[in-house]
Design an enzyme around this catalytic site. Structure first.
Site, PDB file in Angstrom:
ATOM      1  N   ASP A 165       0.866 -87.132 -59.332  1.00 30.65           N
ATOM      2  CA  ASP A 165       1.376 -87.758 -60.190  1.00 30.65           C
ATOM      3  C   ASP A 165      -0.179 -88.913 -61.090  1.00 30.65           C
ATOM      4  OD1 ASP A 165       1.162 -89.395 -58.042  1.00 30.65           O
ATOM      5  OD2 ASP A 165       2.884 -91.054 -59.025  1.00 30.65           O
ATOM      6  N   GLU A 168       3.224 -91.445 -56.001  1.00 31.88           N
ATOM      7  CA  GLU A 168       1.776 -92.322 -55.524  1.00 31.88           C
ATOM      8  C   GLU A 168       2.024 -93.644 -56.235  1.00 31.88           C
ATOM      9  OE1 GLU A 168      -1.749 -94.602 -54.662  1.00 31.88           O
ATOM     10  OE2 GLU A 168      -0.839 -94.147 -56.645  1.00 31.88           O
TER      11      GLU A 168
HETATM   12 ZN   LIG Z   1      -4.483 -92.379 -57.857  1.00 32.72          ZN
END
Ligand SMILES: [Zn+2]
Length: 408
Positions: free
Chosen positions: A78, A173
């Site tokens: 992401d 994340e």
């Molecule tokens: Zn990162």
């Protein structure tokens, strides 16, 4: 295929995650790249699966006769909610000459070494930059690309001995949820490395201890025209509370190992105001002291204005991985050696944030973070060095073959 060519491919996928989503992963579009990565791994002829949360786990079996620890290589797909990742239009700057790079002349967006002095270290290298309208997504698609290239190289060259490698690609994340549903026992590695740092040669194994604080302030709402000696404005309480916290603990005044307190949200009326803070410090004792500052400020307001005026909720978020890694420092040493063997000087810097590696370390998978050759994350000034990406691949290959040379 070279790692940067993969980065260019992956950058075409919009994989922005979303803080406010209630689904996992936070955005379905991340699954498109995760599926493609699973297929790419399978295309190498190795086992790879994606679970219902989107985690991709692949297995590269060890070389025949090698008995070595199983190592996980981990990266997230992401990109940050802070900047668009839609229609990324990367451009390659060949043999960077050290002068300012104009990203978008209309917006006067310039990647300037006077602002980003580390660009001077990239002189002579080929760089990938944005057109100024999006981030690049090197965070962390550079890491994904390097892991994939490592796997490809190891399969193509059986003379490089290695143990079993677990490949792990994760969503979310950037919204702090990268490991929320990851089953560490399903990964089944002895230890791992996240490839989610910046300059190649960087290794990070210290991160913040982190807490979130919600401070609620209860006022007394009275018509302001007849408020004398009656009104208690909770917005003013929040302001008074903030002023009681140490000035020196503000992020804009801190660096390296200095911790901070940082208000992230404030909303309120005369009646009730809520303030959100984050609290960060590498040192456990100083971290406790900072949380105590919040309790002291709340206690002061409650003494002054009455019990219940200020209500605190302090939530632990993550911990410094150093505490746990200290007994397994060989995991750090392997990486330091591999960096040096590739002619680089290791850069050991404390992370001023958290990493998935920190959470994984506490979940039982010790996991320092390695540099990938990406810079200026989360915005249009993001860039990646093609040369450093190649070096990062070499560092990981050295690392894996060195670990394989050990006796389990
Ligand atoms: Zn990162």
């Amino acid at each position: 295929m070279k790692a940067y060519e993969r980065l260019l491919q992956y950058a075409a996928y919009d994989t922005q995650s979303d803080h406010h989503a209630t689904t996992y992963p936070s955005t379905a579009k991340q699954l498109i790249l995760l599926e493609a990565l699973k297929d790419e791994l399978r295309g190498f002829g190795i086992e790879a699966n994606i679970d219902s949360y989107g985690y991709v786990i692949g297995t590269l079996p060890g070389s025949a006769g090698v008995s070595a620890p199983t190592v996980a290589l981990i990266a997230h797909v992401d990109t940050s909610p802070d900047a668009s990742g839609n229609h990324v239009n990367p451009r390659i700057v060949q043999k960077y000459d050290g002068t300012p790079i104009v990203l978008d002349p209309r917006k006067n967006l310039i990647l300037d070494p006077a602002v980003f002095p580390w660009l001077k270290d990239n002189v002579g290298q080929d760089l990938i930059v944005t057109d100024g309208s999006t981030l690049l997504g090197a965070d962390d698609k550079a890491g994904v690309a390097e892991i994939m290239t490592v796997v490809e190289r190891l399969i193509a060259d059986p003379t490089i001995q290695h143990g079993t490698i677990k490949i792990v690609f994760t969503p979310d994340e950037e919204v702090g949820q990268g490991t929320t549903h990851l089953d560490v026992s399903a990964v089944g590695a002895d230890f791992g490395y996240t490839l989610d740092g910046s300059k190649v040669g960087e290794i990070a194994f210290e991160n913040f201890n982190a807490a979130g604080v919600t401070a609620s302030f209860i006022g007394k709402s009275v018509h302001p025209g007849s408020a004398k000696k009656k009104m208690l404005n909770s917005i003013r309480l929040a302001s008074e509370f903030d002023a009681l916290l140490p000035l020196s603990d503000r992020p804009e005044l801190t660096e390296k190992y200095e911790g901070f307190n940082h208000p992230t949200e404030l909303h309120g009326t005369c009646e009730k105001t809520t303030a959100e803070y984050i609290v960060r410090n590498h040192d456990a004792a100083l971290f406790e002291r900072q949380k105590q500052d919040f309790r002291n400020a709340a206690a002061y307001l409650n003494r002054k204005y009455g019990e219940g005026t200020c209500v605190l909720e302090i939530r632990e978020q993550y911990q410094n991985m150093r505490g746990l890694l200290e007994s397994r420092m060989e995991i750090v040493e392997f990486a330091l050696d591999a960096i040096r063997k590739n002619g680089l000087e290791p850069i050991v810097e404390p992370i001023r944030g958290g990493t998935d590696g920190a959470r994984l370390t506490y979940m039982g998978l010790p996991c320092p973070n390695l540099g990938t050759g990406g810079y200026n994350y989360h915005g249009p000034y993001e860039y990646a060095s093609i040369d450093e990406m190649d070096q990062a691949v070499n560092v990981v290959i050295t690392l894996l073959s060195d670990i394989a040379a050990l006796k389990k």
